[in-house]
Scaffold this motif. Structure first.
Motif, PDB file in Angstrom:
ATOM      1  N   THR A  71       0.834  -1.210   0.000  1.00 20.00           N
ATOM      2  CA  THR A  71       0.000   0.000   0.000  1.00 20.00           C
ATOM      3  C   THR A  71       0.868   1.259   0.000  1.00 20.00           C
ATOM      4  O   THR A  71       0.513   2.258  -0.625  1.00 20.00           O
ATOM      5  N   CYS A  85       1.855   2.337  -3.486  1.00 15.53           N
ATOM      6  CA  CYS A  85       0.796   2.673  -4.437  1.00 15.53           C
ATOM      7  C   CYS A  85       0.818   4.169  -4.747  1.00 15.53           C
ATOM      8  O   CYS A  85       1.326   4.982  -3.968  1.00 15.53           O
ATOM      9  N   GLY A  96      -6.877   5.090  -3.558  1.00 16.96           N
ATOM     10  CA  GLY A  96      -7.750   4.091  -4.176  1.00 16.96           C
ATOM     11  C   GLY A  96      -7.010   2.811  -4.512  1.00 16.96           C
ATOM     12  O   GLY A  96      -7.509   1.709  -4.280  1.00 16.96           O
ATOM     13  N   GLU A  97      -5.787   2.937  -5.054  1.00 15.69           N
ATOM     14  CA  GLU A  97      -4.983   1.754  -5.350  1.00 15.69           C
ATOM     15  C   GLU A  97      -4.674   0.982  -4.066  1.00 15.69           C
ATOM     16  O   GLU A  97      -4.710  -0.251  -4.045  1.00 15.69           O
ATOM     17  N   GLN A 151      -7.767  -0.933  -2.822  1.00 21.09           N
ATOM     18  CA  GLN A 151      -8.110  -2.093  -3.634  1.00 21.09           C
ATOM     19  C   GLN A 151      -7.084  -3.219  -3.510  1.00 21.09           C
ATOM     20  O   GLN A 151      -7.347  -4.345  -3.949  1.00 21.09           O
ATOM     21  N   VAL A 153      -8.218  -6.453  -0.630  1.00 17.90           N
ATOM     22  CA  VAL A 153      -8.998  -7.669  -0.853  1.00 17.90           C
ATOM     23  C   VAL A 153      -8.139  -8.857  -1.284  1.00 17.90           C
ATOM     24  O   VAL A 153      -8.231  -9.937  -0.689  1.00 17.90           O
ATOM     25  N   ARG A 163     -14.951  -6.444   1.570  1.00 20.32           N
ATOM     26  CA  ARG A 163     -15.571  -6.186   0.275  1.00 20.32           C
ATOM     27  C   ARG A 163     -15.498  -4.691  -0.005  1.00 20.32           C
ATOM     28  O   ARG A 163     -15.718  -3.875   0.891  1.00 20.32           O
ATOM     29  N   PHE A 164     -15.196  -4.321  -1.248  1.00 20.06           N
ATOM     30  CA  PHE A 164     -15.095  -2.923  -1.648  1.00 20.06           C
ATOM     31  C   PHE A 164     -16.137  -2.637  -2.710  1.00 20.06           C
ATOM     32  O   PHE A 164     -16.198  -3.323  -3.732  1.00 20.06           O
ATOM     33  N   ASP A 165     -16.991  -1.630  -2.471  1.00 18.73           N
ATOM     34  CA  ASP A 165     -18.051  -1.277  -3.405  1.00 18.73           C
ATOM     35  C   ASP A 165     -18.020   0.217  -3.689  1.00 18.73           C
ATOM     36  O   ASP A 165     -17.657   1.022  -2.828  1.00 18.73           O
ATOM     37  N   MET A 185     -17.839   5.514  -1.612  1.00 18.56           N
ATOM     38  CA  MET A 185     -17.214   4.193  -1.616  1.00 18.56           C
ATOM     39  C   MET A 185     -17.519   3.526  -0.281  1.00 18.56           C
ATOM     40  O   MET A 185     -17.662   4.197   0.751  1.00 18.56           O
ATOM     41  N   LEU A 241     -16.349   0.285   2.260  1.00 18.87           N
ATOM     42  CA  LEU A 241     -15.505  -0.829   2.673  1.00 18.87           C
ATOM     43  C   LEU A 241     -16.276  -1.611   3.724  1.00 18.87           C
ATOM     44  O   LEU A 241     -16.619  -1.071   4.788  1.00 18.87           O
ATOM     45  N   LEU A 274     -10.508   8.442  -3.254  1.00 17.87           N
ATOM     46  CA  LEU A 274      -9.718   7.449  -3.987  1.00 17.87           C
ATOM     47  C   LEU A 274      -8.584   8.084  -4.778  1.00 17.87           C
ATOM     48  O   LEU A 274      -7.582   7.432  -5.081  1.00 17.87           O
TER      49      LEU A 274
END
Length: 343
Positions: free
Chosen positions: A91, A94, A98-99, A102, A105, A118-120, A126, A128, A208
């Motif tokens: 991380t 990154c 946002g990267e 993601q 997961v 889960r990311f939606d 957004m 989490l 993000l």
């Protein structure tokens, strides 16, 4: 058929975050680690694994010793990149928040099997969402607090103190009391809903795009290759643990529980089996206890056998030993468990 699932494994990196919080509160942890069966020294690598049941037991002991209903929330203050094992360093490399989010997961198993993320994306927000896998009723709310608090604190650190406050946080755990709710809203800077349907951080989608401190695509690729190798190793060991559990279950149904026979079933020596279990941070006794409990749950729910007879069938020397183990792992006595599920 009702069974109680495995708690998988956890990394020493996750244990160390709790140790830093305990040290800050003046809680001695050496005896707690020993009681939980966790051997940890300054030389122990962060990516070494321990059995999830031991980690859950350690958190329970720490909660009891610290005697605070918001210990899990407070441990979030002590998150560091190393708390997430190699995932933390991925991380950091990154380019955007946002990267980094993601990356959680696919690699969260490197931190441990405490739950699933889960990311939606929903419109301009957004979400989490985290599903907790731990079952101990005393540990579970603290673990939920820890994960959500660590996410928020770590995102703030990654964003170099840019305003990353969520829109709201939802927690399935009950409120710790009106007097303590301010500790959550004060740390997170947003409304907190207790008793929700799930554990969820809702934030603005624009977060993000926040740039991170030191993006390094080349380093990220190297770290992700290392992470994939570690994931493959964990999956191989998990497959071994599954086979060991199945062999133990078969033996218990035959009225025996011997490690040498389990090893023979898996075409290896007892010594080789123990060495491979140690590498995964597991032990034959821990797996035996887990399978015993799973079978006990089935027998308590689906038969009218007396508890003493169930203890005898599962190879316990005395019913009191069975009673103690079952309550330690579930927070309920066998009698209470049977009554609840049969009702």
């Amino acid at each position: 058929m009702t069974t109680i699932s495995s708690l998988g494994t956890a990394s020493m990196a996750a244990v160390r975050q709790y140790l830093r919080a305990a040290e800050a509160k003046g809680v001695a942890t050496a005896s707690l680690l020993a009681t939980a069966g966790i051997g940890l020294t300054a030389q122990t690598p962060d990516d070494q694994r321990i059995d999830g049941a031991r980690f859950q037991h350690f958190i329970r002991l720490l909660v009891e010793a610290a005697d605070t209903p918001i210990l899990g929330l407070e441990t979030g203050d002590f998150v560091q990149p190393g708390s997430y094992s190699v995932l933390g360093y991925i991380t950091m490399s990154c380019a955007t928040l946002g990267e980094a989010i993601q990356a959680i997961v696919p690699y969260e198993k490197l931190v441990g099997d405490m739950g699933l993320t889960r990311f939606d994306l929903q419109g301009d927000t957004m979400h989490l969402v985290w599903q907790c896998a731990y079952t101990d009723p005393l540990v579970r709310p603290h673990l939920i607090d820890n994960v959500i608090a660590s996410w928020i604190q770590y995102a703030r650190w990654l964003g170099d103190d840019t305003d990353t406050a969520p829109i709201e946080v939802r927690l399935e755990r009950p409120s710790p009391g009106a007097a303590l709710e301010a500790a959550y809203t004060g740390r997170w800077g947003c409304p907190v809903i207790f008793g929700a349907d799930d554990n969820r951080v809702v934030a603005a989608r624009r977060l993000l795009d926040i740039p991170l401190r030191q993006p390094d695509p080349s380093l990220r690729r190297t770290l992700e290759a290392h992470a994939r190798h570690q994931m493959a190793s964990i999956q191989d060991d998990a497959a071994l643990l599954t086979r060991v559990r199945e062999a133990i279950r078969h033996q218990l149904l035959q009225g025996v529980s011997r490690q040498d026979l389990v090893a023979a079933d898996l075409h290896m020596t007892r010594r080789t089996l123990q060495r491979r279990l140690n590498r995964e941070g597991a032990s034959y006794q821990a797996l035996l206890d887990e399978v015993r409990q799973s079978l006990a749950a089935d027998l308590l729910i689906h038969t009218d056998l007396a508890i003493a007879d169930i203890a005898d069938r599962l190879g316990f020397a005395a019913a009191t030993s069975f009673h103690r183990l079952f309550r330690q792992r579930t927070g309920q006595t066998p009698t209470d468990f049977r009554r609840q599920h049969q009702d």
